[in-house]
Write an enzyme that holds these catalytic residues in place. Structure first.
Site, PDB file in Angstrom:
ATOM      1  N   CYS A 107       0.811  -1.225   0.000  1.00  0.00           N
ATOM      2  CA  CYS A 107       0.000   0.000   0.000  1.00  0.00           C
ATOM      3  C   CYS A 107       0.848   1.281   0.000  1.00  0.00           C
ATOM      4  O   CYS A 107       0.316   2.377  -0.185  1.00  0.00           O
ATOM      5  CB  CYS A 107      -0.966  -0.003   1.181  1.00  0.00           C
ATOM      6  SG  CYS A 107      -2.069  -1.423   1.181  1.00  0.00           S
TER       7      CYS A 107
ATOM      8  N   HIS B 256      -2.944   7.432   2.270  1.00  0.00           N
ATOM      9  CA  HIS B 256      -3.426   6.111   1.842  1.00  0.00           C
ATOM     10  C   HIS B 256      -4.803   5.870   2.462  1.00  0.00           C
ATOM     11  O   HIS B 256      -5.007   6.080   3.658  1.00  0.00           O
ATOM     12  CB  HIS B 256      -2.434   5.039   2.295  1.00  0.00           C
ATOM     13  CG  HIS B 256      -2.946   3.650   2.112  1.00  0.00           C
ATOM     14  ND1 HIS B 256      -3.496   3.218   0.926  1.00  0.00           N
ATOM     15  CD2 HIS B 256      -3.004   2.591   2.966  1.00  0.00           C
ATOM     16  CE1 HIS B 256      -3.861   1.956   1.063  1.00  0.00           C
ATOM     17  NE2 HIS B 256      -3.582   1.544   2.284  1.00  0.00           N
TER      18      HIS B 256
ATOM     19  N   ASN C 114      -9.980   0.120   0.399  1.00  0.00           N
ATOM     20  CA  ASN C 114      -8.520   0.206   0.344  1.00  0.00           C
ATOM     21  C   ASN C 114      -8.051  -0.456  -0.951  1.00  0.00           C
ATOM     22  O   ASN C 114      -8.136  -1.673  -1.093  1.00  0.00           O
ATOM     23  CB  ASN C 114      -7.943  -0.501   1.577  1.00  0.00           C
ATOM     24  CG  ASN C 114      -6.432  -0.502   1.606  1.00  0.00           C
ATOM     25  OD1 ASN C 114      -5.772  -0.194   0.611  1.00  0.00           O
ATOM     26  ND2 ASN C 114      -5.867  -0.846   2.747  1.00  0.00           N
TER      27      ASN C 114
HETATM   28  N1  COA Z   1     -18.414  -7.817  10.519  1.00  0.00           N
HETATM   29  C1  COA Z   1     -18.874  -8.024  11.773  1.00  0.00           C
HETATM   30  N2  COA Z   1     -18.066  -8.310  12.799  1.00  0.00           N
HETATM   31  C2  COA Z   1     -16.742  -8.383  12.564  1.00  0.00           C
HETATM   32  C3  COA Z   1     -16.206  -8.183  11.285  1.00  0.00           C
HETATM   33  C4  COA Z   1     -17.102  -7.890  10.228  1.00  0.00           C
HETATM   34  N3  COA Z   1     -16.693  -7.682   8.967  1.00  0.00           N
HETATM   35  N4  COA Z   1     -14.882  -8.301  11.345  1.00  0.00           N
HETATM   36  C5  COA Z   1     -14.575  -8.593  12.617  1.00  0.00           C
HETATM   37  N5  COA Z   1     -15.699  -8.634  13.358  1.00  0.00           N
HETATM   38  C6  COA Z   1     -15.845  -8.895  14.785  1.00  0.00           C
HETATM   39  C7  COA Z   1     -14.644  -9.619  15.356  1.00  0.00           C
HETATM   40  O1  COA Z   1     -14.761 -11.012  15.141  1.00  0.00           O
HETATM   41  C8  COA Z   1     -14.714  -9.232  16.804  1.00  0.00           C
HETATM   42  O2  COA Z   1     -15.649 -10.059  17.451  1.00  0.00           O
HETATM   43  P1  COA Z   1     -15.339 -10.663  18.900  1.00  0.00           P
HETATM   44  O3  COA Z   1     -15.172  -9.459  19.789  1.00  0.00           O
HETATM   45  O4  COA Z   1     -16.564 -11.458  19.185  1.00  0.00           O
HETATM   46  O5  COA Z   1     -14.104 -11.451  18.730  1.00  0.00           O
HETATM   47  C9  COA Z   1     -15.295  -7.835  16.790  1.00  0.00           C
HETATM   48  O6  COA Z   1     -15.894  -7.673  15.489  1.00  0.00           O
HETATM   49  C10 COA Z   1     -14.272  -6.729  16.990  1.00  0.00           C
HETATM   50  O7  COA Z   1     -13.196  -7.000  16.166  1.00  0.00           O
HETATM   51  P2  COA Z   1     -11.905  -6.139  16.205  1.00  0.00           P
HETATM   52  O8  COA Z   1     -10.863  -6.771  15.317  1.00  0.00           O
HETATM   53  O9  COA Z   1     -11.534  -5.822  17.608  1.00  0.00           O
HETATM   54  O10 COA Z   1     -12.420  -4.794  15.529  1.00  0.00           O
HETATM   55  P3  COA Z   1     -11.637  -3.454  15.351  1.00  0.00           P
HETATM   56  O11 COA Z   1     -12.416  -2.346  15.927  1.00  0.00           O
HETATM   57  O12 COA Z   1     -10.187  -3.565  15.700  1.00  0.00           O
HETATM   58  O13 COA Z   1     -11.696  -3.265  13.765  1.00  0.00           O
HETATM   59  C11 COA Z   1     -10.455  -3.525  11.744  1.00  0.00           C
HETATM   60  C12 COA Z   1     -11.112  -4.228  12.918  1.00  0.00           C
HETATM   61  C13 COA Z   1      -9.866  -4.580  10.821  1.00  0.00           C
HETATM   62  C14 COA Z   1     -11.498  -2.732  10.999  1.00  0.00           C
HETATM   63  C15 COA Z   1      -9.355  -2.580  12.282  1.00  0.00           C
HETATM   64  O14 COA Z   1      -8.491  -3.275  13.168  1.00  0.00           O
HETATM   65  C16 COA Z   1      -8.526  -1.993  11.182  1.00  0.00           C
HETATM   66  O15 COA Z   1      -9.021  -1.264  10.354  1.00  0.00           O
HETATM   67  N6  COA Z   1      -7.209  -2.270  11.147  1.00  0.00           N
HETATM   68  C17 COA Z   1      -6.358  -1.792  10.108  1.00  0.00           C
HETATM   69  C18 COA Z   1      -6.563  -2.584   8.854  1.00  0.00           C
HETATM   70  C19 COA Z   1      -5.925  -1.964   7.641  1.00  0.00           C
HETATM   71  O16 COA Z   1      -6.155  -0.828   7.359  1.00  0.00           O
HETATM   72  N7  COA Z   1      -5.124  -2.745   6.922  1.00  0.00           N
HETATM   73  C20 COA Z   1      -4.491  -2.341   5.744  1.00  0.00           C
HETATM   74  C21 COA Z   1      -3.425  -1.345   6.037  1.00  0.00           C
HETATM   75  S1  COA Z   1      -2.573  -0.925   4.599  1.00  0.00           S
END
Ligand code: COA
Length: 323
Positions: free
Chosen positions: A113, A246, A276
Site C-alpha cells: 500500500c 493512503h 482500500n
Molecule cells: N463484521 C462483523 N463483525 C466483525 C467483522 C465484520 N466484517 N470483522 C470482525 N468482526 C468482529 C470480530 O470477530 C470481533 O468479534 P469478537 O469481539 O466477538 O471477537 C469484533 O468484530 C471486533 O473486532 P476487532 O478486530 O476488535 O475490531 P476493530 O475495531 O479492531 O476493527 C479492523 C477491525 C480490521 C477494521 C481494524 O483493526 C482496522 O481497520 N485495522 C487496520 C486494517 C488496515 O487498514 N489494513 C491495511 C493497512 S494498509
C-alpha cells in the site's frame, strides 16, 4: 537544478461495485459494522478477464491526456503493484506495450500500500537526476484476488482500481521532499505468505492481517513521517493545503490528521466509495481531488502511504500541473 512536477493525473475503477449490503448476503457482517469500524460503504471489483495492466492502461491514458503527452514522450514507466499480471514480465513492461511506448525503462515497484509513494519518490529521483524527462508513475491493483472472501475480518476492507500521474522535468518544484521507510521485522502483521515453486502453490495464498496492530502502527508511523517531511521542507502544518493519505480506514485517516494537526476539510478521503485499493489508493484520491477542482496551482500537498513490509513514506509537493 532540475525538479519534477506532476503534469497530469488519471484514474480508473472497474465497473462492478460491491456494496456492504451485498456482503451482508454472503458473510456474517453488517453495513453498520463496516461503516462504523472503517468508513467503507462500497468497493469496486475487477471483472475476471481484467488484469492489473488493463486497469493501469485506462488510468495512464487519462493521465497522459491531462498532461498533453503521447507515447513518444514517455521515457520511464514505474508501476506500483502487489498484484502483477504474472511473475514476469513486469506489469510495467506489459503496460508499456499496451500504451505503444517503444523507448525508455519500465519496471515494477513492490511496497504494497506504500507502493505509489515509493514509485513516485523513485521516479522523482530519475527526473531530478536528469535520467528522465517524462515519467509515467502508476499504482494499480486487483487486490480482490488476494482475499479470502469468507474471511469477514479482511475481505470487507479492500477493492480494485488504478491511478496514474505523468511526471515531467521542470525548473521549479513540483516535488519538494520525499521520505521512505521500511521495517521488515513487522512482515508478519500484514502479508500474503504464498508463492509458486516447481509448478505448485507454496504457503498461504490469502491476505492475513493483525488488524489492531496494523491500525496502531499506521497511525504512529504516518504521523511521525508527516512531521519528518514537513520539518525537512520547512513547511508548517498550517501551510499545508491538502493531505492525501493512503485510504485504508477512515478512523486511521482521522487519527493521523488529528495527531499532525490537519483540519478535516483539508483531508482528501475516498475510502467510503473505493475501500482500500492498496498501491492505487493515493493516485486515485489525488485524481479525484484534481477532477473535483480542489487543487489550485501553488497548493502544498502531502501524499502518504503505509502498508505491508511494513513500509511507509511521504511525498510533499507544490501543485503545478501542465498548462
Ligand atoms: N463484521 C462483523 N463483525 C466483525 C467483522 C465484520 N466484517 N470483522 C470482525 N468482526 C468482529 C470480530 O470477530 C470481533 O468479534 P469478537 O469481539 O466477538 O471477537 C469484533 O468484530 C471486533 O473486532 P476487532 O478486530 O476488535 O475490531 P476493530 O475495531 O479492531 O476493527 C479492523 C477491525 C480490521 C477494521 C481494524 O483493526 C482496522 O481497520 N485495522 C487496520 C486494517 C488496515 O487498514 N489494513 C491495511 C493497512 S494498509
Amino acid at each position: 537544478m532540475i525538479y519534477s512536477r506532476i503534469a497530469g493525473t488519471g484514474s480508473y475503477l472497474p465497473e462492478r461495485v460491491v456494496t456492504n449490503r451485498e456482503l451482508e448476503t454472503r458473510i456474517e457482517t453488517s453495513d453498520e459494522w463496516i461503516v462504523s469500524r472503517t468508513g467503507i460503504e462500497a468497493r469496486h471489483v475487477a471483472a475476471d478477464a481484467e488484469m492489473t495492466s488493463d486497469l493501469a492502461l485506462h488510468a495512464s491514458r487519462e493521465a497522459m491526456r491531462a498532461a498533453g503527452v503521447g507515447p513518444g514522450d514517455i521515457d520511464l514507466i514505474v508501476v506500483a503493484t502487489t498484484t502483477p499480471d504474472m511473475v514476469f514480465p513486469s506489469t510495467a513492461c506489459l503496460l508499456q506495450d499496451k500504451l505503444g511506448v517503444r523507448q525508455g525503462a519500465a519496471f515494477d515497484v513492490q511496497a504494497v500500500c506504500t507502493g505509489f509513494i515509493y514509485a513516485l519518490a523513485v521516479a522523482d529521483k530519475f527526473v531530478a537526476g536528469g535520467g528522465s524527462r517524462c515519467a509515467l508513475v502508476v499504482g494499480a491493483e486487483v487486490f480482490s484476488r488476494l482475499l479470502d472472501w469468507n474471511d469477514r475480518r479482511t475481505c470487507i476492507l479492500f477493492g480494485d482500481g488504478a491511478g496514474a500521474v505523468v511526471l515531467t522535468a521542470a525548473d521549479g518544484p513540483g516535488i519538494l521532499r520525499s521520505h521512505l521507510h521500511a521495517d521488515g521485522s513487522l512482515a508478519h502483521i500484514l502479508r500474503v505468505a504464498g508463492g509458486i515453486a516447481h509448478g505448485e502453490l507454496r504457503g498461504h495464498p490469502f491476505l492475513e492481517m493483525r488488524g489492531g496492530e496494523v491500525f496502531r502502527f499506521a497511525v504512529q508511523a504516518l504521523s511521525s513521517c508527516a512531521q519528518e517531511t514537513l520539518a525537512a521542507a520547512g513547511v508548517a502544518v498550517e501551510e499545508l493545503d491538502w493531505y492525501i493519505p493512503h485510504q485504508a480506514n477512515i478512523r486511521i485517516l482521522n487519527a493521523i490528521a488529528e495527531k499532525i494537526g490537519v483540519p478535516p476539510e483539508r483531508v482528501v478521503t475516498t475510502v467510503a466509495r473505493h475501500g482500500n485499493t492498496s498501491a492505487a489508493s493515493v493516485p486515485l484520491a489525488l485524481d479525484t481531488a484534481v477532477r473535483a477542482g480542489k487543487l489550485k496551482t501553488g497548493d502544498r500537498v502531502l501524499l502518504q502511504g503505509v502498508g505491508g513490509g511494513m513500509t511507509w513514506g511521504s511525498v510533499l509537493l507544490r501543485w503545478s500541473p501542465a498548462r
